[in-house]
Every structure is written in C-alpha cells, then in structure tokens.
Design an enzyme around this catalytic site. Structure first.
Site, PDB file in Angstrom:
ATOM      1  N   SER A  46       0.725  -1.127   0.037  1.00 18.66           N
ATOM      2  CA  SER A  46       0.050  -0.040   0.137  1.00 18.66           C
ATOM      3  C   SER A  46       0.819   1.419   0.018  1.00 18.66           C
ATOM      4  O   SER A  46       0.246   2.338  -0.302  1.00 18.66           O
ATOM      5  CB  SER A  46      -0.886   0.139   1.132  1.00 18.66           C
ATOM      6  N   GLU A 181      -9.630  -9.444   3.070  1.00 22.26           N
ATOM      7  CA  GLU A 181     -10.308  -8.087   2.820  1.00 22.26           C
ATOM      8  C   GLU A 181     -11.258  -7.934   2.030  1.00 22.26           C
ATOM      9  O   GLU A 181     -11.553  -8.666   0.961  1.00 22.26           O
ATOM     10  CB  GLU A 181      -8.858  -7.406   1.909  1.00 22.26           C
TER      11      GLU A 181
END
Length: 266
Positions: A46, A181
C-alpha cells in the site's frame, strides 16, 4: 510489552483476545505503534499509493519493500513485522523463495502473499524453509485489473464456498495467518471458526481474530479524498497521533471497532 511472536498471536486467538495490526513504513511510526501496543506492523505494498502516489500497488518493487522493511525494523522493538511480497514477486517458486529471503533478511518476521489455492505449493515450500506466511484472500489489490476494481469478494454462494475451502487448504499447506479483505462479515466469521490460525480482517466484520487498517487511512490522511467504508478516522476527538493509535488499539481490543457500519453483507 514482550516481543510478539507467532506463538503470541496463536495464544491470543485461543483466548479470544483481538489482535491489532497497522501498516507501517518507517522507523518513527514503528516506534509510535510500539508505544501504542500494536502487535503486528504490516509493511504493505500500500506504500505505493500512500507514500509514492501511484493509483495502485502494482508499481512497487521488492527492493522498495525491503528498504521500508529495514526502516521499520530499525524503529521496532516489540511488534511482529509482516512484509508484503509485491506484484509478480511470487510469479514462480524460484522468485518466491528469493524475494521472501530478501524481505526476511531486511527484518521481516513473516511474509504476506495475495491469492487463493494456487498459493499452496509456495506456502508449503516457504514454511519448510523457515519462512512464516500470511495468505491474503478476498479482495487482493494486486489482482485489481482481473477483479474489475476494488470490489467485495465472496458475495455469491459459489465464491463463498470456494473461499472457505481455499482457506482451509492454505492452512493445511502451512500458512501461519490469513488476512481477509472486503469479505462479507458472515463469511469471514465462518472462515475464522474453520481454521486454527489467526485471521485478520479489513472490511471483514468484527468476528475475525484481529483487525488491520492502513495507517494513513486511520489517521484521516488521504490524497484522493475517497475513504473506504471499512475505515474509521481515529484522529477525531484525539489531540495527537499517539492518542489516535492508542484509541485504535483500545477499540479493536474491546471489539467496538469495527462496527456494523464498517462491514459488508453477502
């Protein structure tokens, strides 16, 4: 707090105590997260979006991941460090072994790989060679172009059945942890109960063994202005970053975060 190990995390699952995880990319925030009691620091790809300004995680390289893992290692004293294998870093078994070694030598205690059942062989080989593995399932950002965007996964029964079966198979292959997720809360709860290893959720409801958020998201920092449904800004009602980190740990431990509003239905 004493140094966190896989044994610690397994014990927390068995006791029903929630596990706290945040992304972390540098020494300063590693120290701050340690002070707040965060148990796992995820050096996530990320960073490609929140640090480098890309529109996806795909441009991130293994060398960049190793650099940031080493930075986190230097600021960390207590937490377990989990590092992402970035896009195509595990395309072959040979690449998986080499790139995992690079991250472990940089300071990681565990590597994270995105995918489903096809990961089983590489997880088995890594585990045999002393590399603990977290399998990232559900919405896998490295596959965003195949998935057609950042969409909730496992909403239809066939997908849900396959995800449950894959989770069990990856545990049997040697995975030490799962990360789910953007998975319907009910499905995430079922998977958490079906496996003996810790299950961490992000957008997967409150019934997983622990939670993770992107550090910048939970501090209310966004360069796009788009805030995922599963994010809470912990800087609200807090005077400083350290208080926000402690509030996150406290709410995860108390199972008040995530709330129903942060999850997804089937």
């Amino acid at each position: 707090m004493p140094a966190i190990t896989l044994t610690t995390l397994q014990s927390l699952k068995q006791k029903g105590e929630k596990i706290t995880m945040l992304t972390c990319y540098d020494a300063t925030f590693a120290h701050a997260c340690n002070e707040a009691g965060v148990e796992v620091l995820l050096v996530g790809d990320s960073l490609g979006m929140v640090l480098q300004g890309h529109d996806s995680t795909l441009p991130v390289t293994t060398a960049e991941m190793a650099y940031h893992t080493a930075c986190v290692k230097r600021g960390n004293t207590d937490a377990l460090i989990l590092a992402d294998l970035p896009f195509m870093a595990n395309a072959t078994l040979e690449q998986t072994m080499m790139n995992s070694a690079m991250l472990m030598q940089a300071g990681a205690h565990m590597v994270k790989v995105e995918g489903q059942l096809w990961l089983a062989e590489s997880i088995r080989l890594l585990a045999e060679r002393g590399v603990p593995v977290c399998a990232h399932m559900g919405l896998t950002p490295q596959a965003v172009n195949i998935l057609g965007g950042y969409k909730v996964q496992g909403r239809n029964e066939n997908q849900a059945r396959q995800m449950r079966a894959d989770a069990i198979s990856l545990e049997q292959a040697g995975a030490s942890m799962l990360l789910l997720e953007c998975v319907p809360s009910e499905l995430a709860a079922e998977i958490t109960q079906a496996v003996k290893i810790p299950v961490i959720g992000i957008g997967a409801g409150a019934d997983t063994d622990g939670q993770v958020l992107v550090l910048h998201d939970m501090l209310g920092l966004s360069i796009t202005g788009r805030v995922p449904k599963f994010v809470k800004n912990f800087m609200h009602d807090q005077d400083n970053i350290q208080s926000a980190l402690k509030a996150y740990v406290s709410e995860v431990k108390a199972a008040t975060f995530p709330g129903i509003e942060h999850g997804f239905s089937a």
